[in-house]
Motif scaffolding. Sequence first.
Motif, PDB file in Angstrom:
ATOM      1  N   UNK A  82       0.860  -1.179   0.000  1.00 35.31           N
ATOM      2  CA  UNK A  82       0.000   0.000   0.000  1.00 35.31           C
ATOM      3  C   UNK A  82       0.898   1.231   0.000  1.00 35.31           C
ATOM      4  N   UNK A  83       0.827   2.006  -1.061  1.00 33.68           N
ATOM      5  CA  UNK A  83       1.594   3.245  -1.153  1.00 33.68           C
ATOM      6  C   UNK A  83       0.774   4.373  -0.561  1.00 33.68           C
ATOM      7  N   UNK A  84       1.310   5.032   0.461  1.00 31.01           N
ATOM      8  CA  UNK A  84       0.673   6.204   1.052  1.00 31.01           C
ATOM      9  C   UNK A  84       1.341   7.436   0.455  1.00 31.01           C
ATOM     10  N   UNK A  85       0.635   8.098  -0.442  1.00 33.01           N
ATOM     11  CA  UNK A  85       1.190   9.243  -1.162  1.00 33.01           C
ATOM     12  C   UNK A  85       0.268  10.444  -1.004  1.00 33.01           C
ATOM     13  N   UNK A  86       0.596  11.523  -1.718  1.00 35.97           N
ATOM     14  CA  UNK A  86      -0.142  12.782  -1.574  1.00 35.97           C
ATOM     15  C   UNK A  86      -0.612  13.256  -2.949  1.00 35.97           C
ATOM     16  N   UNK A  87      -1.848  13.721  -3.006  1.00 34.66           N
ATOM     17  CA  UNK A  87      -2.375  14.292  -4.242  1.00 34.66           C
ATOM     18  C   UNK A  87      -1.549  15.528  -4.614  1.00 34.66           C
ATOM     19  N   UNK A  88      -1.099  15.565  -5.863  1.00 41.85           N
ATOM     20  CA  UNK A  88      -0.222  16.647  -6.282  1.00 41.85           C
ATOM     21  C   UNK A  88       1.235  16.348  -6.016  1.00 41.85           C
ATOM     22  N   UNK A  89       1.536  15.189  -5.391  1.00 43.19           N
ATOM     23  CA  UNK A  89       2.907  14.793  -5.115  1.00 43.19           C
ATOM     24  C   UNK A  89       3.544  14.102  -6.306  1.00 43.19           C
ATOM     25  N   UNK A  90       4.750  13.574  -6.096  1.00 49.12           N
ATOM     26  CA  UNK A  90       5.524  13.023  -7.208  1.00 49.12           C
ATOM     27  C   UNK A  90       4.956  11.728  -7.757  1.00 49.12           C
ATOM     28  N   UNK A  91       4.093  11.034  -7.002  1.00 45.01           N
ATOM     29  CA  UNK A  91       3.533   9.772  -7.481  1.00 45.01           C
ATOM     30  C   UNK A  91       2.113   9.920  -8.008  1.00 45.01           C
ATOM     31  N   UNK A  92       1.585  11.123  -7.989  1.00 45.85           N
ATOM     32  CA  UNK A  92       0.198  11.327  -8.408  1.00 45.85           C
ATOM     33  C   UNK A  92       0.062  11.665  -9.885  1.00 45.85           C
ATOM     34  N   UNK A  93       1.190  11.881 -10.563  1.00 43.82           N
ATOM     35  CA  UNK A  93       1.145  12.246 -11.975  1.00 43.82           C
ATOM     36  C   UNK A  93       2.454  11.869 -12.638  1.00 43.82           C
ATOM     37  N   UNK A  94       2.352  11.435 -13.900  1.00 41.99           N
ATOM     38  CA  UNK A  94       3.563  11.131 -14.662  1.00 41.99           C
ATOM     39  C   UNK A  94       4.234   9.839 -14.262  1.00 41.99           C
ATOM     40  N   UNK A  95       3.567   9.010 -13.442  1.00 48.45           N
ATOM     41  CA  UNK A  95       4.111   7.718 -13.023  1.00 48.45           C
ATOM     42  C   UNK A  95       3.202   6.631 -13.570  1.00 48.45           C
ATOM     43  N   UNK A  96       3.754   5.725 -14.355  1.00 51.06           N
ATOM     44  CA  UNK A  96       2.958   4.642 -14.926  1.00 51.06           C
ATOM     45  C   UNK A  96       3.047   3.400 -14.051  1.00 51.06           C
ATOM     46  N   UNK A  97       1.883   2.889 -13.667  1.00 52.61           N
ATOM     47  CA  UNK A  97       1.799   1.656 -12.888  1.00 52.61           C
ATOM     48  C   UNK A  97       0.784   0.740 -13.572  1.00 52.61           C
ATOM     49  N   UNK A  98       1.144   0.215 -14.740  1.00 54.05           N
ATOM     50  CA  UNK A  98       0.173  -0.538 -15.530  1.00 54.05           C
ATOM     51  C   UNK A  98      -0.105  -1.929 -14.978  1.00 54.05           C
ATOM     52  N   UNK A  99      -1.258  -2.474 -15.379  1.00 53.89           N
ATOM     53  CA  UNK A  99      -1.612  -3.862 -15.113  1.00 53.89           C
ATOM     54  C   UNK A  99      -1.501  -4.267 -13.667  1.00 53.89           C
ATOM     55  N   UNK A 100      -0.727  -5.301 -13.420  1.00 52.23           N
ATOM     56  CA  UNK A 100      -0.617  -5.923 -12.103  1.00 52.23           C
ATOM     57  C   UNK A 100       0.073  -5.024 -11.075  1.00 52.23           C
ATOM     58  N   UNK A 101       0.714  -3.952 -11.503  1.00 48.21           N
ATOM     59  CA  UNK A 101       1.463  -3.118 -10.571  1.00 48.21           C
ATOM     60  C   UNK A 101       0.573  -2.186  -9.751  1.00 48.21           C
ATOM     61  N   UNK A 102      -0.670  -1.971 -10.172  1.00 47.26           N
ATOM     62  CA  UNK A 102      -1.606  -1.166  -9.389  1.00 47.26           C
ATOM     63  C   UNK A 102      -3.032  -1.601  -9.710  1.00 47.26           C
ATOM     64  N   UNK A 103      -3.731  -2.094  -8.693  1.00 46.26           N
ATOM     65  CA  UNK A 103      -5.105  -2.563  -8.882  1.00 46.26           C
ATOM     66  C   UNK A 103      -6.151  -1.586  -8.351  1.00 46.26           C
ATOM     67  N   UNK A 104      -5.709  -0.609  -7.566  1.00 49.89           N
ATOM     68  CA  UNK A 104      -6.686   0.327  -7.034  1.00 49.89           C
ATOM     69  C   UNK A 104      -6.056   1.601  -6.524  1.00 49.89           C
ATOM     70  N   UNK A 105      -6.809   2.689  -6.650  1.00 47.00           N
ATOM     71  CA  UNK A 105      -6.390   3.989  -6.118  1.00 47.00           C
ATOM     72  C   UNK A 105      -7.479   4.496  -5.185  1.00 47.00           C
ATOM     73  N   UNK A 106      -7.096   4.837  -3.981  1.00 53.19           N
ATOM     74  CA  UNK A 106      -8.027   5.373  -2.983  1.00 53.19           C
ATOM     75  C   UNK A 106      -7.691   6.851  -2.808  1.00 53.19           C
ATOM     76  N   UNK A 107      -8.625   7.713  -3.165  1.00 47.37           N
ATOM     77  CA  UNK A 107      -8.402   9.158  -3.104  1.00 47.37           C
ATOM     78  C   UNK A 107      -9.088   9.685  -1.847  1.00 47.37           C
ATOM     79  N   UNK A 108      -8.300  10.031  -0.858  1.00 42.49           N
ATOM     80  CA  UNK A 108      -8.843  10.485   0.418  1.00 42.49           C
ATOM     81  C   UNK A 108      -8.994  12.000   0.390  1.00 42.49           C
ATOM     82  N   UNK A 109     -10.236  12.448   0.217  1.00 41.31           N
ATOM     83  CA  UNK A 109     -10.523  13.872   0.307  1.00 41.31           C
ATOM     84  C   UNK A 109     -10.104  14.689  -0.892  1.00 41.31           C
ATOM     85  N   UNK A 110     -10.566  15.930  -0.889  1.00 41.38           N
ATOM     86  CA  UNK A 110     -10.197  16.915  -1.906  1.00 41.38           C
ATOM     87  C   UNK A 110      -9.073  17.762  -1.315  1.00 41.38           C
ATOM     88  N   UNK A 111      -7.958  17.948  -2.042  1.00 40.26           N
ATOM     89  CA  UNK A 111      -6.825  18.684  -1.473  1.00 40.26           C
ATOM     90  C   UNK A 111      -7.076  20.193  -1.389  1.00 40.26           C
TER      91      UNK A 111
END
Length: 641
Positions: free
Chosen positions: A520-549
């Motif tokens: 489970x990756x705990x990251x931040x909206x607008x952070x370095x993992x929220x854009x421009x990072x490809x996690x295709x297929x088996x590498x990411x099965x779900x994204x949980x967006x906690x709140x509006x920043x």
Amino acid sequence: MEMQNLSLFPFSSVRDSQKQFMDDIVQCLGEKKHLIANAPTGLGKTAATLVPALEYALDNGKTVFFLTPKHTQHQIAVETLKKMKQKRSFIGTDLIGKKWMCSVLGIEELNNHDFNEYCKAVTKDERCQYLNATRSKDRLLTKEAKKEHDKLFLLQPFHAEEAKSDVFCGYEFLTEFARKSNVIIGDYYHIFSPAGASTFAKLGRKIEDAIIIVDEAHNLPSRVRSIASDKLSSFVLRRAAKEARAFGFSGLVESIQMIEAVIDDLDHKMLGENNATSDAYASTQLASTQSKNEAFVTKENFSEKLQEKINNMDVLIDDFHDASAQIMEEKKKSSLSSLTKFLKSWEGESKGFTRILKRAKLKSGKSYTTLNYACLDPQIFTAPIFEECHSAILMSGTLEPQFMYRDLLGIPESRAVTKTYMSPFPKTNRLCIVVDNVTTRYSKRSENYGKIAEHVIKCSEAIPGNVAVFFPSYRFRDVIFEMVKDYIEKEIILEQQGASKSERRRIYDAFVANYEKGSVLFAVQGGSFSEGVDLPGKFLNGAVIVGVPLEMPNLETKAMIDYYDMKFSRGWDYGYTYPAVIRSIQSAGRCIRSETDRGVCIFVDERFKWTNYRKIFPQDWTLHVSSNPEPAIKEFFSQSQ
């Protein structure tokens, strides 16, 4: 759909939505229009834009500029051009900043301003061994450099880094190629910056002959504002004084200390006493709500106080510049150079800018002050480009609402065409759920932390394999982490605030490597993992967006709201709400990167079901609403087994 009349298209067939995109581009090029295209992941945007644009450019004597916000995104464009060149001959160049092409030891440690000043100093005095090996005194390529140039020219298009040399200045080769090119891959700042006009002059091109493609165009307004902004901190001043003393410019130390004293006095008067002083674009209402750690200031608040202590600022700035140039000859970077740049910036325009004094603390508890000159209006630099260029194509998967980008960038309404394209991926491959029994609104956070933590735990366990949870801030993330760390069986990987490129890569590799067991990756909206990072297929099965920043607006945000309200009557939408929701959607977009991917996007905040928020979402995302998403998640993944 089979190919028809697309001679440069590098693939055997084209998707229906991709063909529609290309047809719209052809029409816009013929009518000298600008296309604002909300085009989702998987559409094949790079080929869809380059093919018709380059065909038109070759047939009509134009030049294509394909602009991206990051070097990594240049690679896709270069590879696409290589395939296209098998269909028809053309010249293409990948152009990146000179700093990244420089082979001087330690150059990567310099910021862009320091590098530019250092480069100017050593090249002016003919002390750059790489430039001397590349060009003669009459600016022509040397005999050996011409051989290397000709060898590289046969390989174009290629990635810019491939021209980097231990002997020659690779950037000079790139500019030589660019002058001859039909298509140039570059960065936003090559065109949309205070120095953008010099790019056309340097390459011998006319802006009216430019076809400009802007990739990930939702980034353009904020990127332009960042490029046009500047700041001065108390740390820079202290380092500048120390630097001047160490290099024998003791006569400048007193002047630097006077500047620091003026800022200290402003800090005491405006922050210590919490006065409310606003500039021309800070309303009385906004100014009265400022915090004790920041305050609006005017140009005169700082400049007039300096003039009282220093007789001739223009002469002093020249002295600073000369001293910093000498310092850079030895140590390459200079805080005195940064000070010089800021003092020049501070005297710039007030319209479309705001000036703010801020006080902050380091982790050690030590306080420092910054004086900020912040750009509010990107169209100061973008509107002239869109007024004069032949055509522009702005594309992104999150380019909604399109009228906002038209307004912010100053695209003439008479020339603007807005289009939205559907995703080629099966709708059934994505499950989107809005969890409506919680909110992250600041006033209600304390009573919602427990329920949010419970949702994070249940979603992390219900989604098989890797899950990414994106929070509105690092502080919020850390609160939830402490509440859930003993209840989630999967390994939790934390995004590090301010991480270096290598550190981000380490986190990415660790997350991807653990896909079978699941992390489970705990990251931040607008952070370095929220854009421009490809996690295709088996590498990411779900994204949980906690709140509006939507954090409490700081003064720069308030000034932007006020300015956009005055200019567009859409202050809160353009300056606050819409950018936050777009960051949420970008984070969710890390999931589902190909037509075979399946995944879930869980939006944990009741506000995501509000009409003003939902209208920004992609039109082909179906948002289900539930206070208990766990059963639907399990059912979704059971269908794929």
